[in-house]
Design an enzyme around this catalytic site. Structure first.
Site, PDB file in Angstrom:
ATOM      1  N   HIS A   1      -7.501  -5.517  -0.435  1.00  0.00           N
ATOM      2  CA  HIS A   1      -6.270  -4.721  -0.474  1.00  0.00           C
ATOM      3  C   HIS A   1      -5.137  -5.322   0.341  1.00  0.00           C
ATOM      4  O   HIS A   1      -4.051  -4.747   0.369  1.00  0.00           O
ATOM      5  CB  HIS A   1      -6.584  -3.306   0.040  1.00  0.00           C
ATOM      6  CG  HIS A   1      -5.490  -2.324  -0.164  1.00  0.00           C
ATOM      7  ND1 HIS A   1      -4.969  -2.007  -1.422  1.00  0.00           N
ATOM      8  CD2 HIS A   1      -4.792  -1.559   0.721  1.00  0.00           C
ATOM      9  CE1 HIS A   1      -4.016  -1.109  -1.289  1.00  0.00           C
ATOM     10  NE2 HIS A   1      -3.879  -0.821  -0.003  1.00  0.00           N
TER      11      HIS A   1
ATOM     12  N   SER B   1       0.828  -1.199   0.000  1.00  0.00           N
ATOM     13  CA  SER B   1       0.000   0.000   0.000  1.00  0.00           C
ATOM     14  C   SER B   1       0.869   1.259   0.000  1.00  0.00           C
ATOM     15  O   SER B   1       1.705   1.416  -0.877  1.00  0.00           O
ATOM     16  CB  SER B   1      -0.960  -0.053   1.193  1.00  0.00           C
ATOM     17  OG  SER B   1      -2.008   0.871   1.046  1.00  0.00           O
TER      18      SER B   1
ATOM     19  N   ASP C   1     -10.120  -4.434  -5.568  1.00  0.00           N
ATOM     20  CA  ASP C   1      -9.439  -3.681  -4.525  1.00  0.00           C
ATOM     21  C   ASP C   1     -10.032  -2.277  -4.482  1.00  0.00           C
ATOM     22  O   ASP C   1      -9.836  -1.487  -5.414  1.00  0.00           O
ATOM     23  CB  ASP C   1      -7.934  -3.633  -4.823  1.00  0.00           C
ATOM     24  CG  ASP C   1      -7.122  -2.964  -3.726  1.00  0.00           C
ATOM     25  OD1 ASP C   1      -7.719  -2.258  -2.893  1.00  0.00           O
ATOM     26  OD2 ASP C   1      -5.892  -3.133  -3.729  1.00  0.00           O
TER      27      ASP C   1
END
Length: 245
Positions: free
Chosen positions: A226, A76, A198
């Site tokens: 995610h 991320s 996602d």
């Protein structure tokens, strides 16, 4: 091999992935300031007002441990932290593995980041108003996999363990940053791992990152949500192994 966690998480999120590489690599895990067992007194609002402050910490870790030519695995927001660090000290990074990366979350002309500016403002306002409530509401959407509620519960608990004030500031930095111009300058070999469905980093974003980083590889995992490091660790391990082989 350095593992770097995403917003609201800590190094424990890599517990299903990192051990698979212990035999072939020296593995390094750490918590960003404000997360996990980090030293909260080390937080400096000025330094961490941009992702560059977090990239500086990553470089300090590499130098303190005498690491060079590393494989950096960033989930991320840590994907862009790794990109920034690799541009500042390319000799420290042989390759990058970017898991669910997004260089910009807000839509722009000709660019789909997945959120409008109003969406992000609402998200940040909600977090400011009620950190615990925001965590409980957002974690299931971020995690995906509604048939596996234990994953959402773990992410919710992780969000709630993060220092609230630091989390609010980190969220603002995360969701308002724009690192698109950094991508074409990346020289490290790069693997992009993209999940299906996602809500944080859609497939179009993964494809954009792939197009912008020279000689990068894109692998779309057969996983949703995610956080494939929790929901589909075997897929993540297999993809990384093929890349570093």
């Amino acid at each position: 091999m350095i593992f770097s966690h995403g917003f609201g998480c800590d190094q424990n999120m890599w517990r299903f992935v990192a051990p698979a590489f212990d035999a072939d690599f020296k593995t390094v895990l750490f918590d960003h300031v404000g997360a996990g067992r980090s030293d909260l007194t080390a937080y400096d609002a000025g330094k961490y007002s941009s992702l560059a402050g977090y990239a500086d910490d990553l470089l300090k870790i590499c130098r303190a441990l005498g690491l060079t030519q590393t494989v950096f695995v960033g989930h991320s927001v840590s994907a862009m932290i790794g990109v920034i660090a690799s541009l500042q000290a390319p000799e420290l990074f042989e390759s990058l593995v970017l898991v669910g990366p997004s260089p910009r979350y807000i839509n722009d002309d000709g660019y789909l980041g997945g959120f409008s500016a109003a969406d992000i403002d609402e998200l940040l306002t909600s977090l400011d108003d009620n950190h615990m409530g925001w965590s409980a509401a957002m974690a299931p959407a971020i995690m995906g996999n509604p048939d596996r509620p234990e994953l959402s519960e773990e992410l919710t608990n992780s969000f709630c363990r993060t220092d609230p004030e630091i989390a609010k500031a980190f969220a603002r930095v995360t969701f308002t940053s724009d690192n698109r111009s950094d991508l074409p300058n990346v020289t490290a070999r790069t693997l992009i791992l993209q999940c299906r469905n996602d809500v944080i980093a859609c497939e179009e974003v993964g494809e954009f990152v792939h197009r912008q980083i020279p000689n990068s590889q894109l692998v779309v995992l057969n996983a949703s949500g995610h956080c494939p490091n929790l929901s589909a660790p075997d897929e993540v391990i297999s993809a990384i192994r093929r890349f570093v082989r």
